[in-house]
Scaffold this motif. Structure first.
Motif, PDB file in Angstrom:
ATOM      1  N   PRO A 148    -124.303 -11.933  86.209  1.00 61.10           N
ATOM      2  CA  PRO A 148    -122.861 -11.705  86.412  1.00 61.10           C
ATOM      3  C   PRO A 148    -122.292 -10.845  85.280  1.00 61.10           C
ATOM      4  O   PRO A 148    -122.900 -10.728  84.219  1.00 61.10           O
ATOM      5  N   LYS A 149    -121.094 -10.287  85.511  1.00 61.90           N
ATOM      6  CA  LYS A 149    -120.537  -9.365  84.508  1.00 61.90           C
ATOM      7  C   LYS A 149    -119.793 -10.076  83.389  1.00 61.90           C
ATOM      8  O   LYS A 149    -119.455  -9.471  82.381  1.00 61.90           O
ATOM      9  N   ASN A 150    -119.512 -11.376  83.562  1.00 62.39           N
ATOM     10  CA  ASN A 150    -118.869 -12.118  82.467  1.00 62.39           C
ATOM     11  C   ASN A 150    -119.128 -13.612  82.624  1.00 62.39           C
ATOM     12  O   ASN A 150    -119.559 -14.076  83.686  1.00 62.39           O
ATOM     13  N   ILE A 151    -118.866 -14.350  81.550  1.00 60.08           N
ATOM     14  CA  ILE A 151    -119.153 -15.783  81.539  1.00 60.08           C
ATOM     15  C   ILE A 151    -118.194 -16.546  82.458  1.00 60.08           C
ATOM     16  O   ILE A 151    -118.591 -17.537  83.069  1.00 60.08           O
ATOM     17  N   GLU A 152    -116.941 -16.085  82.586  1.00 54.88           N
ATOM     18  CA  GLU A 152    -116.010 -16.777  83.494  1.00 54.88           C
ATOM     19  C   GLU A 152    -116.566 -16.795  84.917  1.00 54.88           C
ATOM     20  O   GLU A 152    -116.560 -17.831  85.589  1.00 54.88           O
ATOM     21  N   GLY A 153    -117.024 -15.605  85.377  1.00 61.35           N
ATOM     22  CA  GLY A 153    -117.569 -15.516  86.732  1.00 61.35           C
ATOM     23  C   GLY A 153    -118.791 -16.407  86.888  1.00 61.35           C
ATOM     24  O   GLY A 153    -118.924 -17.137  87.877  1.00 61.35           O
ATOM     25  N   TYR A 154    -119.681 -16.366  85.894  1.00 60.08           N
ATOM     26  CA  TYR A 154    -120.898 -17.194  85.926  1.00 60.08           C
ATOM     27  C   TYR A 154    -120.529 -18.668  85.992  1.00 60.08           C
ATOM     28  O   TYR A 154    -121.051 -19.413  86.823  1.00 60.08           O
ATOM     29  N   TYR A 155    -119.587 -19.072  85.141  1.00 60.57           N
ATOM     30  CA  TYR A 155    -119.197 -20.488  85.082  1.00 60.57           C
ATOM     31  C   TYR A 155    -118.594 -20.940  86.407  1.00 60.57           C
ATOM     32  O   TYR A 155    -118.901 -22.023  86.919  1.00 60.57           O
ATOM     33  N   GLN A 156    -117.738 -20.107  86.972  1.00 62.02           N
ATOM     34  CA  GLN A 156    -117.101 -20.498  88.236  1.00 62.02           C
ATOM     35  C   GLN A 156    -118.124 -20.571  89.366  1.00 62.02           C
ATOM     36  O   GLN A 156    -118.086 -21.480  90.202  1.00 62.02           O
ATOM     37  N   GLU A 157    -119.063 -19.618  89.373  1.00 64.65           N
ATOM     38  CA  GLU A 157    -120.058 -19.588  90.453  1.00 64.65           C
ATOM     39  C   GLU A 157    -121.042 -20.756  90.363  1.00 64.65           C
ATOM     40  O   GLU A 157    -121.354 -21.381  91.379  1.00 64.65           O
ATOM     41  N   ILE A 158    -121.512 -21.079  89.158  1.00 66.09           N
ATOM     42  CA  ILE A 158    -122.429 -22.232  89.057  1.00 66.09           C
ATOM     43  C   ILE A 158    -121.667 -23.531  89.336  1.00 66.09           C
ATOM     44  O   ILE A 158    -122.244 -24.517  89.794  1.00 66.09           O
ATOM     45  N   GLY A 159    -120.338 -23.509  89.088  1.00 66.10           N
ATOM     46  CA  GLY A 159    -119.505 -24.689  89.325  1.00 66.10           C
ATOM     47  C   GLY A 159    -119.361 -25.046  90.794  1.00 66.10           C
ATOM     48  O   GLY A 159    -118.846 -26.105  91.127  1.00 66.10           O
ATOM     49  N   ARG A 160    -119.826 -24.168  91.676  1.00 64.78           N
ATOM     50  CA  ARG A 160    -119.790 -24.483  93.111  1.00 64.78           C
ATOM     51  C   ARG A 160    -120.926 -25.418  93.508  1.00 64.78           C
ATOM     52  O   ARG A 160    -121.004 -25.859  94.646  1.00 64.78           O
ATOM     53  N   SER A 161    -121.807 -25.720  92.560  1.00 62.08           N
ATOM     54  CA  SER A 161    -122.873 -26.698  92.837  1.00 62.08           C
ATOM     55  C   SER A 161    -122.512 -28.032  92.184  1.00 62.08           C
ATOM     56  O   SER A 161    -121.767 -28.083  91.211  1.00 62.08           O
TER      57      SER A 161
END
Length: 700
Positions: A307-320
């Protein structure tokens, strides 16, 4: 508004099925009920929605919820209705008649929550007053900020709400916002004095792992095959990648679909609904998928690209793992992804900010220390202990003295005059004879072939580490060429030591699964029975399965096995309405399962006896019943002792029986078989000893 704690807890149990509040939910709810503006930063799965949904039940008028996606609104409304709460949504796709029904419901105060997209607010002007609206919730509030990773211009207009409805409390909620974004949200919504509730960002149930992007597809196939019947999302950078990956997974008998913005609205909606309703297990998607997806039983998230930033990564992994059960986040990291992401942000307005955020993401992916510490520190949260649930904690990297390797690598960069990208540097080090190397006479360089004892991928691993440690750098504006830095001389000429980590090897071998091969058999457990019942009910009601009960609630039902209304209501996630609507069917399923298991247990030797009387051999009975021959022998022995018509004499010769009888006289009261085996010189098999002892026991 004076509401007691007891009243709050009663509503929480009756309407949402929970006995207690989580994190700071109660303090947030009390703040909203006191009509104070509120900012809520709470991790995905932390229970943000209840923070405004529960107060809505106490307010006289409607709670207006501003939400970015129509699909998300429908999901939330379905969830509320499943809990017996009156809610609806309003958007431009509705007919005039449907919109009028919404206005009538607001006027009659027959609904408690109304979901609307920011673009549709102008159509609600007639009801945007204090006679009808009691509270305003802005969901996914990071969309309002240019600093946020999902900035949406349509959110910028929301400041008018506070100006036109100054007495109405506004609550802004998001799972991902660093300090700059938090401040911007308050300013953009014109609520600078809002009470701020910032919960821990730590989602301990999600295991974090980063792997090199070697043979990604094969690794993903193996990963999914080990997790049958589990839902997951795979994020890709491009639309093409989502379709190619979905196709390869389908070829390996994996139920996968692609999702991206290039598909029609109907196709996207159909795919999203199939995933939410458990009709499709795997989604290969661009980041267009998932915002606000409330599916609680996503068990894993894979990032095919970084991902291009940690916010996006955090939100996307948070869907699990939103149900609190264990989940897995796997990120594939490659040098090529970094280059592609840098190109994406080259001509953007806030290029410097995005570059800095990408750099932090890159540091996270290349970390040799606890990943969760890095992730949480990004959001200003510091933890002392290592998490123990990331790949670095579970398998700490092995460091070694890599000075000689570093000197060879840096020398090659020096000889190439900083003009070549990493691939060519590695080719020179390994003595490759390709066109680029030979045409440019790189085979004449002193460093040509000095690293031919190290694999291409290992060299890539080492050069990336040297880049991370500052001994060389990538000149992105010069075709990504590798160049030396001021620190290089320390290694090349001043004897500075360099510590490198050993590359982690991932096995490539993956068993290919043919289309004909069935999915891994799932055991007939009570959880599996309850899951199938939940799916059937969800199909009948045309809602997502987790809206009936989430996986965590099903697990608790499996463990507690409630048999009465009182016991069923004590389960976390079971409210009064769900007890009334679903309780009887689930308790009936539990009783059926328990009765079947009792019957199976009671009749198991009788089934063996039936086959024995039909003339089956011991091996034939074992094969027929899926048991071991030793188990069948124990069944026959038990039946024989019970006086059933079983002849054990056919399984032992007369002289062998005499040997066992003699051993019994010597060993007297010994019941274990091993002493007999040893006494008989290890010549008589255990099965025959058991049969002999059983015959002797019955004969007294």
């Amino acid at each position: 508004m004076q509401i007691t704690e007891q009243e709050l807890l009663e509503k929480l149990k009756v309407n949402f099925g929970y006995d207690s509040f989580r994190l700071e939910q109660q303090a947030i709810i009390e703040n909203i009920l006191a009509k104070k503006d509120t900012l809520v930063i709470m991790p995905t799965g932390g229970g943000k929605s209840i923070c405004y949904q529960l107060p809505a039940l106490f307010f006289e008028g409607v709670t207006l919820v501003i939400s970015p996606l129509i699909a998300l609104m429908k999901d939330q409304v379905d969830s509320l209705r499943a809990n017996g709460i009156s809610a609806t949504f309003f958007n431009s796709s509705q007919s005039t008649e449907e919109q009028q029904q919404v206005f009538d419901a607001i006027a009659s105060k027959s609904i408690k929550l109304l979901y609307v997209a920011p673009e549709s607010l102008s159509l609600l002007q007639n009801v945007l007053n204090q006679s009808y609206i009691s509270c305003i919730a802005v969901d996914e509030a990071h969309c309002i900020s240019a600093w946020g990773h999902d900035f949406r211009p349509s959110y910028k207009q929301l400041a008018f709400l506070k100006k036109s409805l100054p007495e109405i409390p506004i609550v802004a909620l998001t799972a991902t916002a660093d300090k700059a974004t938090q401040q911007d949200i308050l300013e953009q919504l014109a609520v600078p004095n809002a009470t701020q509730f910032i919960s821990s960002f730590n989602r301990e149930n999600i295991a974090l792992e980063v792997r090199p992007a070697n043979d990604r597809v094969q690794q993903i196939i193996k990963f999914i095959q080990r997790r049958p019947n589990e839902a997951g999302i795979i994020y890709c950078l491009s639309r093409k990648a989502t379709e190619q990956l979905a196709s390869k997974l389908q070829q390996n008998n994996i139920d996968a679909k692609a999702y991206h913005a290039g598909l029609s609205f109907e196709e996207r909606a159909k795919t999203q609904e199939a995933f939410i309703k458990d009709d499709c297990e795997v989604i290969c998607a661009t980041i267009a998928f998932g915002m606000g997806i409330d599916k609680s039983n996503v068990r894993w998230v894979i990032h095919y690209n970084m991902p291009k930033n940690i916010e996006g990564y955090y939100q996307e992994i948070g869907r699990s793992g939103r149900d609190g059960l264990p989940a897995k986040a796997l990120l594939f990291h490659s040098y090529a992804d970094v280059i592609q992401l840098r190109q994406f942000i080259e001509n953007t307005g806030n290029k410097e900010v995005q570059e800095a955020k990408l750099e932090r993401m890159k540091q996270f992916a290349e970390a040799t220390v606890c990943r969760r510490k890095i992730l949480l520190s990004y959001f200003g949260e510091l933890i002392e202990e290592n998490c123990g649930n990331c790949d670095v904690c579970k398998n700490p990297p092995q460091f070694f003295d890599g000075t000689v390797i570093a000197q060879k690598g840096l020398s090659a960069i020096y000889r190439l005059q900083g003009k070549e990208a990493m691939g060519t540097v590695i080719d020179v080090l390994r003595g490759a004879k390709n066109a680029t190397v030979l045409d440019r006479n790189y085979d004449k360089l002193k460093t040509y072939g000095v690293g031919n004892d190290i694999s291409w991928r290992d060299w890539q691993h080492y050069l990336i580490q040297l880049t991370n440690q500052g001994y060389c750098q990538i000149a992105f504006h010069l075709h990504n060429s590798l160049q030396l830095t001021e620190f290089s001389n320390k290694v090349l000429f001043e004897g500075e030591k360099v510590q490198l980590t050993t590359p982690v090897a991932f096995t490539k071998e993956v068993k290919t699964v043919t289309k004909e091969k069935k999915k891994k058999a799932v055991k007939d457990t009570l959880f599996e029975r309850l899951r199938k019942l939940r799916y059937r009910i969800a199909q009948e009601e045309d809602i997502a399965a987790y809206l009936v009960f989430n996986d965590a609630t099903l697990k608790e039902i499996e463990n507690e096995r409630p048999q009465s209304d009182e016991e069923f209501l004590a389960i976390s996630g079971v409210g009064q309405r769900k007890l009334e609507v679903y309780g009887a069917e689930f308790m009936e399923e539990i009783k059926t399962f328990l009765n079947e298991k009792k019957k199976t247990k009671k009749d198991t030797t009788l089934e063996t006896f039936k086959l024995y009387k039909e003339g089956f051999t011991v091996e034939g009975i074992a094969e027929n019943r899926g048991l071991k021959p030793t188990t069948i022998f124990s069944h026959l022995s038990k039946l024989y002792l019970e006086g059933k018509d079983v002849s054990l004499d056919e399984f032992i010769e007369a002289d062998t029986l005499a040997l066992v009888a003699n051993a019994k006289k010597v060993l007297k009261n010994e019941t274990a078989l091993k002493p007999y085996f040893e006494f008989l010189g290890e010549q008589v098999p255990y099965e025959k000893i058991r049969v002999g002892l059983t015959i002797l026991r019955r004969k007294g």
